[in-house]
Design a protein around this motif. Structure first.
Motif, PDB file in Angstrom:
ATOM      1  N   GLY A   7       0.800  -1.217   0.000  1.00  0.00           N
ATOM      2  CA  GLY A   7       0.000   0.000   0.000  1.00  0.00           C
ATOM      3  C   GLY A   7       0.829   1.261   0.000  1.00  0.00           C
ATOM      4  O   GLY A   7       2.045   1.237  -0.071  1.00  0.00           O
ATOM      5  N   ASP A   8       0.140   2.397   0.076  1.00  0.00           N
ATOM      6  CA  ASP A   8       0.798   3.696  -0.042  1.00  0.00           C
ATOM      7  C   ASP A   8       0.971   4.325   1.344  1.00  0.00           C
ATOM      8  O   ASP A   8       1.540   3.711   2.236  1.00  0.00           O
ATOM      9  CB  ASP A   8      -0.028   4.573  -1.000  1.00  0.00           C
ATOM     10  CG  ASP A   8       0.762   5.739  -1.570  1.00  0.00           C
ATOM     11  OD1 ASP A   8       1.365   6.485  -0.785  1.00  0.00           O
ATOM     12  OD2 ASP A   8       0.783   5.914  -2.799  1.00  0.00           O
ATOM     13  N   VAL A   9       0.452   5.529   1.511  1.00  0.00           N
ATOM     14  CA  VAL A   9       0.655   6.270   2.751  1.00  0.00           C
ATOM     15  C   VAL A   9      -0.611   6.189   3.587  1.00  0.00           C
ATOM     16  O   VAL A   9      -1.714   6.257   3.055  1.00  0.00           O
ATOM     17  CB  VAL A   9       0.912   7.757   2.431  1.00  0.00           C
ATOM     18  CG1 VAL A   9       1.084   8.546   3.711  1.00  0.00           C
ATOM     19  CG2 VAL A   9       2.131   7.898   1.555  1.00  0.00           C
ATOM     20  N   THR A  40      -2.798  15.660   6.497  1.00  0.00           N
ATOM     21  CA  THR A  40      -1.337  15.695   6.386  1.00  0.00           C
ATOM     22  C   THR A  40      -0.820  14.738   5.324  1.00  0.00           C
ATOM     23  O   THR A  40       0.349  14.720   5.016  1.00  0.00           O
ATOM     24  CB  THR A  40      -0.680  15.318   7.729  1.00  0.00           C
ATOM     25  OG1 THR A  40      -1.104  13.992   8.086  1.00  0.00           O
ATOM     26  CG2 THR A  40      -1.082  16.276   8.829  1.00  0.00           C
ATOM     27  N   ILE A  41      -1.718  13.915   4.783  1.00  0.00           N
ATOM     28  CA  ILE A  41      -1.294  12.953   3.760  1.00  0.00           C
ATOM     29  C   ILE A  41      -2.336  12.888   2.655  1.00  0.00           C
ATOM     30  O   ILE A  41      -3.432  13.420   2.792  1.00  0.00           O
ATOM     31  CB  ILE A  41      -1.143  11.512   4.332  1.00  0.00           C
ATOM     32  CG1 ILE A  41      -2.488  11.038   4.900  1.00  0.00           C
ATOM     33  CG2 ILE A  41      -0.060  11.461   5.394  1.00  0.00           C
ATOM     34  CD1 ILE A  41      -2.550   9.554   5.202  1.00  0.00           C
ATOM     35  N   VAL A  42      -1.969  12.232   1.566  1.00  0.00           N
ATOM     36  CA  VAL A  42      -2.967  11.808   0.582  1.00  0.00           C
ATOM     37  C   VAL A  42      -3.192  10.334   0.907  1.00  0.00           C
ATOM     38  O   VAL A  42      -2.359   9.494   0.597  1.00  0.00           O
ATOM     39  CB  VAL A  42      -2.439  11.956  -0.859  1.00  0.00           C
ATOM     40  CG1 VAL A  42      -3.509  11.506  -1.843  1.00  0.00           C
ATOM     41  CG2 VAL A  42      -2.017  13.381  -1.130  1.00  0.00           C
ATOM     42  N   PRO A  43      -4.306  10.012   1.582  1.00  0.00           N
ATOM     43  CA  PRO A  43      -4.448   8.639   2.085  1.00  0.00           C
ATOM     44  C   PRO A  43      -4.383   7.622   0.947  1.00  0.00           C
ATOM     45  O   PRO A  43      -5.134   7.738  -0.016  1.00  0.00           O
ATOM     46  CB  PRO A  43      -5.821   8.621   2.753  1.00  0.00           C
ATOM     47  CG  PRO A  43      -6.206  10.053   2.929  1.00  0.00           C
ATOM     48  CD  PRO A  43      -5.489  10.816   1.860  1.00  0.00           C
ATOM     49  N   CYS A  44      -3.483   6.658   1.099  1.00  0.00           N
ATOM     50  CA  CYS A  44      -3.315   5.593   0.116  1.00  0.00           C
ATOM     51  C   CYS A  44      -3.149   6.132  -1.298  1.00  0.00           C
ATOM     52  O   CYS A  44      -3.423   5.444  -2.273  1.00  0.00           O
ATOM     53  CB  CYS A  44      -4.493   4.620   0.152  1.00  0.00           C
ATOM     54  SG  CYS A  44      -4.615   3.817   1.741  1.00  0.00           S
TER      55      CYS A  44
END
Lengths: 464, 225
Positions: free
Chosen positions: B84-86, B177-181
């Protein structure tokens, strides 16, 4: 000793391919049966792949970052005689097959599989000491993304040895590149080569030069450009290295291969529909699929069916290439380079698009490794993006054919219904041209191949 | 016809607030023990302090805060061995790490992902929420809001680790704070926000255990550690 093949395993019913994210073992490493040898990643899952047998890693075929279909051979393991012999029916047949592949002396393709593996070796010391299941901690310690590790591998840099400036000390791409620059300028760093593992040289016969992949006979080797007088106001500068290579290759190709060109007009309506339908899914997979990718996919499949177009001539022999390795011509500011996507016929359209985009991007940023511009078996060039309607490209030696892609635009086309009524309607269309070497490829061969490419494109499968 | 109920024992460990690093270490240890057959299938339920984690497919540009801002807000950052990503974890989010042996009959990565999704859809159903999947986007969604993220690892011998993160009463502003996934077009949500009332973590934990039992054919004996 027996040499066994390790295929990309089927990790689930609906899983057709896997991306090798990390190699835990390198060539020459001992592995136990069921010991993890690599990790693969698919959407949202990372999985360790255990070794099917005990032995020594003999060859790594699929490198980190590559996506291959289930069943594709990822590496070879040499097992000791007797050790679990019953479990490997593939063992015996594979050894002679490997031996047969040797006689092709000129074949860049025969070197290709071992070259990426060798290129990867320098990256391994980071993981070698922790060889076992310490991967989590290891990754935290070396603090780098797969992309960074890949770049490091390309430059032969040990990530653990680089000072990281990224978040929490992570090693960034820039850190690696700076490290590479510093090494270049540091004279003490020169003897780096001897420091490498003595096992490596056997894998890689002195890195072949870009222009040296083809054993030009004496007759063909000399290209002299006639002297031309410059006018007083003309600007004169020395030919760049890249221009010299291109000039030599183009002259030699024209000299070696009698070129014939055919062209077909292809209707892109179907491709537009398939693209429209899958656009969102593909975007979610992080890739924008362009006409080039559709064409490359169709060409790779058609090549599998038409081995004559995926061949080379060598003196008195015809070499039919075992792999379909697509060269994709990439225009640079001051030249042209043709990175190669290996085993293109084994990739899904998404996998292929990712590989094409990856090598094209790195071609533009000059970050290709030498083995990524070797071993091509067929080339695609797309001058259509500059608006040309049709082009007649020169063959990229020692291949025997090249496809030129013309611009795609709305054109008036005659379409007929089942009652025999005809109408002129606007359709998305473009030309494909095939340049081929008439020493081997006759008109019928070339045209049948091109007709097949057109057919695949006009009936493009929804799930490719 | 007879239906055999082959339930496997499940050990549930409720760990409360656990740092991400400790969570990683514990999982590594438990994976070893599970592989050696020293422990039964185990489900860790816990919450993490604020942390951003990068999966193996992570794009760094999906982290939208500077290191300074992260420090100021007390958010850690980790690279992990899951797919997965972030993603973001923090208080009010139920994190579940199943340490399961998928052998002999569940050796399918996609099936495992779908099963975890199914279990989470079951959890949401207990709260009257209709959770669903989005094709190509692993996770559990209510409408266009993602309530649960999934990222798993399967170690040699088909032993699972990592797992899911279900927003119960998470402060969703931290997802900013992130771009989820890596998914830009969709939002995030939580059970509390969907219901318009505060839901207690214990209720959701209990529902998660029930749902995992049902989907994976397991029978829990509680363990508080």
């Amino acid at each position: 000793m027996a040499r066994i093949e390790v295929p990309m395993p089927q990790m689930g019913e609906s899983i057709a391919e896997g991306t090798v994210s990390v190699w835990r073992k390198k060539i020459g490493d001992r592995v136990e049966r069921d010991e993890p040898i690599m990790e693969i990643s698919t959407d949202k899952v990372d999985a360790e792949i255990p070794s099917p047998a005990a032995g020594v890693i003999a060859e790594i075929v699929v490198t980190e970052g590559q996506t291959v279909e289930v069943g594709t051979i990822v590496c070879y393991i040499e097992t000791e005689a007797g050790a679990g012999a019953g479990a490997q029916p593939a063992a015996a047949p594979s050894a002679p097959a490997a031996a047969q592949a040797e006689p092709a002396p000129s074949a860049g393709a025969t070197q290709a599989p071992s070259a990426p593996a060798a290129a990867q070796a320098p990256s391994q010391p980071a993981s070698a000491n922790g060889a076992g299941p310490a991967s989590l901690e290891e990754r935290l310690r070396t603090r780098s993304t797969p992309l960074v590790r890949k770049i490091a591998a390309e430059h032969g840099v040990d990530v653990a040895a680089v000072q990281g400036t990224g978040r929490s000390g992570r090693v960034t791409k820039d850190d690696i590149l700076r490290h590479v620059e510093e090494q270049k300028h540091a004279p003490a760093a020169r003897p780096a080569a001897p420091a490498q593992k003595p096992a490596a040289p056997a894998q890689r016969p002195a890195a072949p030069e870009y222009e040296g992949g083809f054993p030009w006979g004496e007759f063909y080797t000399s290209v002299e450009h006639p002297a031309v007088a410059a006018g007083p106001n003309d600007r004169v500068e020395p030919m760049s290295r890249m221009t010299q290579i291109i000039a030599q290759n183009m002259v030699l190709s024209r000299r070696v291969s009698p070129h014939v060109h055919s062209y077909f007009e292809v209707d892109y309506t179907r491709i537009d529909r398939v693209r429209g339908k899958n656009k969102r899914t593909w975007e979610e997979q992080g890739v924008k699929i362009t006409y080039t990718h559709f064409i490359a996919w169709a060409v790779a499949r058609a090549l599998r069916e038409h081995p004559k177009l995926n061949a080379s001539l060598s003196a008195t022999e015809v070499i039919y290439r075992a792999e379909v390795n697509l060269g994709i011509a990439v225009a640079l500011d001051n030249g042209l380079i043709v990175p190669v996507v290996k085993n293109a016929d084994e990739l899904s359209i998404v996998g292929l698009a990712k590989r094409v985009n990856d090598v094209a991007t790195r071609a533009r940023s000059k970050k290709l490794s030498p083995d990524e511009i070797q071993g091509g078996t067929f080339t695609i060039t797309n001058p259509g993006i500059f608006g040309t309607t049709i082009g007649f490209p020169i063959i990229n030696q020692p291949q025997v054919a090249i496809l030129g892609v013309g611009g795609v635009e709305m054109r008036p086309a005659v379409v007929s219904d089942e009652y025999g009524n005809h109408a002129i309607v606007p359709r998305k269309r473009g030309y494909l041209s095939l340049g081929y070497d008439h020493r081997l490829v006759n008109g019928a061969d070339g045209d049948q191949f091109l007709a097949r490419v057109k057919q695949i494109m006009e009936t493009f499968p929804e799930q490719a | 016809m007879q239906t055999e109920t082959m339930t496997r024992p499940l050990e549930v460990r409720r760990l409360g607030l656990l740092s991400y690093a400790d969570g990683l270490a514990l999982q590594a240890e438990l994976v070893k023990q599970r592989r050696a057959g020293e422990i039964p299938d185990t489900l860790l339920l816990l919450q993490h302090p604020h942390v951003i984690t990068l999966g193996s497919g992570a794009h760094e540009e999906n982290v939208l805060v500077s290191p300074e801002e992260r420090a100021e807000r007390g958010i850690e950052l980790f690279e992990t061995g899951r797919g997965g990503d972030v993603t973001y974890h923090g208080p009010g989010q139920l994190v579940g790490y199943p340490i399961f042996d998928l052998k002999p009959d569940r050796c399918d990565l996609h099936r495992y992902l779908r099963d975890v999704e199914e279990a989470l859809i079951g959890v949401l159903a207990e709260f009257g929420l209709e959770g669903g999947r989005k094709e190509g986007l692993t996770g559990v969604w209510v409408g266009d809001r993602k309530l649960a993220a999934i990222g798993v690892r399967v170690s040699s011998g088909w032993i699972t680790s990592h797992g899911f993160a279900l927003n119960v009463s998470t402060d969703l502003s931290f997802f900013g704070t992130i771009v989820p996934c890596g998914i830009r077009d969709h939002g995030v949500g939580s059970i509390s926000e969907e219901l318009g009332r505060r839901v207690e973590m214990e209720e959701v934990e209990a529902a998660a255990v029930r749902s995992m039992e049902a989907i994976f054919g397991m029978q829990a004996g509680a363990h508080t550690g």
